[in-house]
Design a protein around this motif. Structure first.
Motif, mmCIF file in Angstrom:
data_model
loop_
_atom_site.group_PDB
_atom_site.id
_atom_site.type_symbol
_atom_site.label_atom_id
_atom_site.label_comp_id
_atom_site.label_asym_id
_atom_site.label_seq_id
_atom_site.Cartn_x
_atom_site.Cartn_y
_atom_site.Cartn_z
ATOM 1 N N HIS A 176 -4.606 -2.351 -6.842
ATOM 2 C CA HIS A 176 -3.569 -2.912 -5.965
ATOM 3 C C HIS A 176 -2.283 -3.198 -6.730
ATOM 4 O O HIS A 176 -1.270 -3.545 -6.138
ATOM 5 C CB HIS A 176 -4.070 -4.138 -5.208
ATOM 6 C CG HIS A 176 -4.229 -5.354 -6.040
ATOM 7 N ND1 HIS A 176 -3.339 -6.392 -6.015
ATOM 8 C CD2 HIS A 176 -5.163 -5.686 -6.942
ATOM 9 C CE1 HIS A 176 -3.733 -7.317 -6.848
ATOM 10 N NE2 HIS A 176 -4.834 -6.922 -7.425
ATOM 11 N N PRO A 214 -5.405 0.152 -2.690
ATOM 12 C CA PRO A 214 -5.867 -0.992 -1.907
ATOM 13 C C PRO A 214 -6.468 -2.085 -2.790
ATOM 14 O O PRO A 214 -6.833 -1.814 -3.943
ATOM 15 C CB PRO A 214 -6.952 -0.370 -1.022
ATOM 16 C CG PRO A 214 -7.483 0.770 -1.837
ATOM 17 C CD PRO A 214 -6.333 1.295 -2.636
ATOM 18 N N LEU A 236 -4.063 -3.787 6.726
ATOM 19 C CA LEU A 236 -3.406 -3.057 5.635
ATOM 20 C C LEU A 236 -1.913 -3.350 5.637
ATOM 21 O O LEU A 236 -1.270 -3.410 4.591
ATOM 22 C CB LEU A 236 -3.635 -1.547 5.775
ATOM 23 C CG LEU A 236 -5.041 -1.047 5.481
ATOM 24 C CD1 LEU A 236 -5.154 0.433 5.828
ATOM 25 C CD2 LEU A 236 -5.428 -1.278 4.025
ATOM 26 N N SER A 292 -3.669 7.346 -4.765
ATOM 27 C CA SER A 292 -2.365 6.711 -4.955
ATOM 28 C C SER A 292 -1.981 6.661 -6.426
ATOM 29 O O SER A 292 -0.801 6.727 -6.765
ATOM 30 C CB SER A 292 -2.344 5.317 -4.324
ATOM 31 O OG SER A 292 -3.422 4.541 -4.794
ATOM 32 N N LEU A 312 0.831 -1.203 0.000
ATOM 33 C CA LEU A 312 0.000 0.000 0.000
ATOM 34 C C LEU A 312 0.869 1.258 0.000
ATOM 35 O O LEU A 312 1.757 1.405 0.841
ATOM 36 C CB LEU A 312 -0.913 -0.023 1.230
ATOM 37 C CG LEU A 312 -2.135 0.881 1.192
ATOM 38 C CD1 LEU A 312 -3.114 0.420 0.117
ATOM 39 C CD2 LEU A 312 -2.826 0.896 2.543
ATOM 40 N N HIS A 313 0.594 2.156 -0.912
ATOM 41 C CA HIS A 313 1.312 3.431 -0.990
ATOM 42 C C HIS A 313 0.912 4.295 0.213
ATOM 43 O O HIS A 313 -0.250 4.307 0.593
ATOM 44 C CB HIS A 313 0.931 4.122 -2.303
ATOM 45 C CG HIS A 313 1.824 5.266 -2.662
ATOM 46 N ND1 HIS A 313 1.749 6.483 -2.042
ATOM 47 C CD2 HIS A 313 2.806 5.372 -3.586
ATOM 48 C CE1 HIS A 313 2.657 7.295 -2.578
ATOM 49 N NE2 HIS A 313 3.314 6.646 -3.507
ATOM 50 N N ALA A 337 -2.114 6.232 -0.294
ATOM 51 C CA ALA A 337 -3.336 5.428 -0.285
ATOM 52 C C ALA A 337 -3.816 5.232 1.151
ATOM 53 O O ALA A 337 -5.009 5.346 1.460
ATOM 54 C CB ALA A 337 -3.086 4.071 -0.943
ATOM 55 N N ARG A 338 -2.863 4.960 2.035
ATOM 56 C CA ARG A 338 -3.230 4.742 3.434
ATOM 57 C C ARG A 338 -3.860 5.985 4.039
ATOM 58 O O ARG A 338 -4.891 5.922 4.698
ATOM 59 C CB ARG A 338 -1.981 4.338 4.220
ATOM 60 C CG ARG A 338 -2.240 4.074 5.701
ATOM 61 C CD ARG A 338 -0.933 3.743 6.380
ATOM 62 N NE ARG A 338 -0.352 2.570 5.789
ATOM 63 C CZ ARG A 338 -0.405 1.356 6.340
ATOM 64 N NH1 ARG A 338 -1.005 1.191 7.496
ATOM 65 N NH2 ARG A 338 0.147 0.337 5.736
ATOM 66 N N TRP A 381 -1.968 -7.236 2.553
ATOM 67 C CA TRP A 381 -2.082 -6.618 1.224
ATOM 68 C C TRP A 381 -1.597 -7.548 0.109
ATOM 69 O O TRP A 381 -1.891 -7.335 -1.059
ATOM 70 C CB TRP A 381 -1.283 -5.304 1.170
ATOM 71 C CG TRP A 381 0.131 -5.490 1.607
ATOM 72 C CD1 TRP A 381 0.615 -5.376 2.877
ATOM 73 C CD2 TRP A 381 1.245 -5.906 0.803
ATOM 74 N NE1 TRP A 381 1.958 -5.679 2.902
ATOM 75 C CE2 TRP A 381 2.365 -6.003 1.660
ATOM 76 C CE3 TRP A 381 1.398 -6.181 -0.563
ATOM 77 C CZ2 TRP A 381 3.625 -6.382 1.186
ATOM 78 C CZ3 TRP A 381 2.649 -6.554 -1.027
ATOM 79 C CH2 TRP A 381 3.744 -6.657 -0.154
#
Lengths: 459, 459
Positions: free
Chosen positions: A196, A201, B24, A244, A12-13, A16-17, B28
């Motif tokens: 993803h 996500p 997360l 993201s 996850l970037h 993005a989080r 992922w």
């Protein structure tokens, strides 16, 4: 611990989080409702659609969010085929598409449609001419990936869109592997992608249908997402996906250059460091972050296991790592070695030191497996009769090729070795061994059990 | 700001948020991959499946995660119908199912299947006998919600499962509205649910198919989720969904009792505080957190708008709040008043003070709208001719009923008023007005424009 499988799923970037966090608070309600929580959710959804559309290069009302890239492909192909039903029921795909495309094609065939698979060259690339030749009266839809997910080869999308346009056939581009790096050029009709893969996500895909493309959504009717993707929208996921995508695009040019250099290092040095390796995929027209090679006399599953023990997460198209015990359809279509196959796909931000350490670790890992499997350590020695038969029935990749190599020196130049094998990988790996060794692959024929593969010694 | 629409989407449960955060980081990667990130993802997915299965009351291998409740319903109905194709192509549903069920039924009919809709009583409930009577040779599948999403009425699922078992027909239970409160009793065959209804995140549904139930997944093949739900798994969402289901279940018994008391307060006091209100739905066999009522002479959209301005987020089945300009199919099937319709569904943890404030605010809001629309403030007065015609063509709900009420006193007892209307809501609301006022609804007939609805004055 270096993770080198971003082509399966990228971590996850951070953007993005962050976006997901915020949208969990603001975007949980039903965007179809008129009250404040619904209006806030609608605003987030609209903004995410605009951001994603800008990154794709389309109008916001041409783009819908789906629950995954796979669902985007399923819905896109089914909808486009139904929308063009009057034009005919012929579907064109390349032989190296993602399984979601090929399974859609299989479903279409099971439903009475026809499918042409356009073959690829040894680098995994379709030729625009071959693709154009597959288009005909009655072709309802054509599909081509922007770049291959297993070997990184870029497809000639612009040339194929032109051929499709001339033939009056809409082209669906599966951009799952490339969208992080830039928009898909050319005048395509439909496009699919998966969040993803770019650090968004899980749970979010994109389906773009250009205005004017005939499209009839399949399945039960549903009002969400312009009737093209049923079910309550996953707005936090969608917001994170769009944010993201924008973030990776902002870094894409320098990051692509950096990763391309690291990949080039792997492409050059692995064959120097490890004997009997075939690096596969187009050497030039390729994704910046992905490289694939196969190691003769190596069991792919053992290789993945040992690399994992050494701290490296990679993927493989070898038969023994798949539930079907057949090599990946991509490697088969390319006709390249499948044993000991490794796909390295570097996530954004991969550190040079990790790649260097991979190059340090790999030779020992491969040598250890070869030793365990009793693989020949040098070229074949001379001696033995005119022809030999090796019974490798019941033995899995890489054993049949190892047995071939072991006895090969026992036949004189001009003599033949025949390998009996019931392992699907042998069909690919024995010819590949011949090509790597400069020996002649004579061919295969059915045997009483399994298949007999004949090889003639040339040197 | 009180949010009273948890039946559309519940705010994210704190446990869901916590679980999502953790997943997360850990969930992922691709759970089908053998390296450590994949194994971690697989462990999370397996654990979530076990937790969800325990809450549902099924085996983990009977449960798959889908991208939404709607997709679970679509996949469940299509798969069960295809699996039972040899038994026949007849599908039974109740008339008050969620749109995902009714749209699946419509798609089945469009594909050549047959559908029986079992009617409901005025409380929105099917009778087990009527349901049993719809089952016949050739019935492939029956569907019944555990409880209605618009009026809260619980369906006699146990009795209907017994009837289905006797008839040898699998029953699919849509448990979207009830799963937070407890497992669905009875020997059902398939079950669907949606996480964002219980405080889980959007993007996760459940489909349960009991062992032994014939099931043939439709659409292109895909290996994920036992072949029953295509596409890369949204593991963080799934983990959050399972964790929050477990959390709401732990609080369910006392919370249900608490909310049931608040709902009872609304059911009792709204008709005391607001004249001309019809509280709809079964008064006893109902969900603990949901109550629905309709206000005569009130525009549903205006009511939602004013309540939103006053800080209350509620839903409505009135025609003017839907894109189709028809009242909700549930209210239609029940034959109850649809104008000024309000659904209040209380999220977990709703405070008593917020419900009290709603009861304080509502009377003024309704009175204000009625005044604006010129609704009659008292019962009809006497006088006027034998029969009257009211032309309400081109005027939307609630105007036709308001116009009827205004002139009704001008005809003598025994006289009739005929309302000309082209508004779909009139078909429901004029008979409902008659029932509320103790007047005779004579019937409807097509008019030159729209429909003529005749009412006879009895008192």
């Amino acid at each position: 611990m270096p993770y080198f499988d971003s082509a399966s799923a990228a971590p996850l970037h951070p953007v993005a989080r962050q976006a997901l966090q915020a949208a969990l608070d603001e975007g949980w309600a039903d965007p179809a409702r008129p009250y404040r929580e619904g209006r806030r959710a609608r605003l987030l959804l609209d903004a995410a659609r605009e951001a994603a559309a800008e990154a794709v290069g389309c109008r916001p009302d041409e783009l819908v969010f789906t629950p995954s890239g796979t669902r985007a492909v399923h819905a896109g192909i089914a909808g486009a085929l139904a929308g063009r039903r009057r034009a005919g029921r012929h579907l064109v795909v390349s032989a190296v598409e993602h399984s979601s495309v090929l399974q859609s094609a299989a479903a279409h065939e099971a439903d009475g449609g026809t499918v042409t698979e356009v073959p690829v060259d040894g680098g995994g690339r379709v030729t625009p001419d071959a693709y154009a030749a597959a288009l005909r009266d009655g072709t309802a839809l054509a599909c081509l990936q922007s770049a291959n997910h297993e070997v990184g080869t870029e497809q000639p999308v612009v040339e194929v869109t032109e051929a499709c346009r001339e033939a009056g056939v809409p082209l669906l581009v599966d951009a799952a592997q490339s969208l992080a790096w830039g928009p898909v050029e050319g005048d395509w009709s439909l496009l699919t992608a998966s969040a993803h893969k770019w650090g968004g996500p899980a749970g979010v895909g994109l389906l773009v249908v250009r205005k004017g493309v005939r499209f009839a959504p399949q399945g039960p009717a549903d009002e969400r997402e312009s009737g093209r993707s049923a079910g309550f929208e996953n707005i936090p996921g969608i917001v994170a996906a769009a944010a993201s995508l924008r973030a990776v695009r902002a870094e894409a040019v320098p990051e692509a250059a950096r990763l391309r250099e690291l990949v080039a290092r792997i492409r050059t040095r692995v064959p120097e460091l490890v004997p009997d390796v075939e690096v596969v995929g187009d050497p030039v027209r390729r994704l910046p972050h992905l490289v694939t090679f196969s190691c003769l006399y190596v069991d792919g599953e053992a290789l993945l296991y040992e690399l994992d023990r050494a701290g490296f997460s990679v993927s493989s198209g070898s038969s023994c790592t798949s539930s079907t015990l057949t090599p990946s359809h991509v490697l088969r279509a390319m006709g390249v070695l499948s044993e000991g196959n490794v796909r390295v796909s570097l996530p954004f931000g991969t550190e040079e030191a990790d790649v260097e350490r991979f190059l340090e670790v790999l030779p020992g890992v491969v040598a250890g497996i070869r030793e365990r499997f009793g693989a020949p350590v040098s070229g074949p020695v001379t001696g033995g009769g005119e022809s030999l038969v090796v019974d490798a029935l019941g033995r899995r990749c890489p054993i049949p090729v190892i047995e071939l190599a072991k006895v090969f020196g026992e036949v004189p130049v001009g003599g033949t070795v025949t390998v009996l094998s019931d392992d699907e990988a042998a069909r690919l790996d024995i010819p590949a061994w011949c090509a790597m060794r400069g020996q002649e692959y004579v061919g295969e024929r059915p045997a009483e059990h399994g298949t007999a593969y004949a090889v003639r010694r040339l040197s």
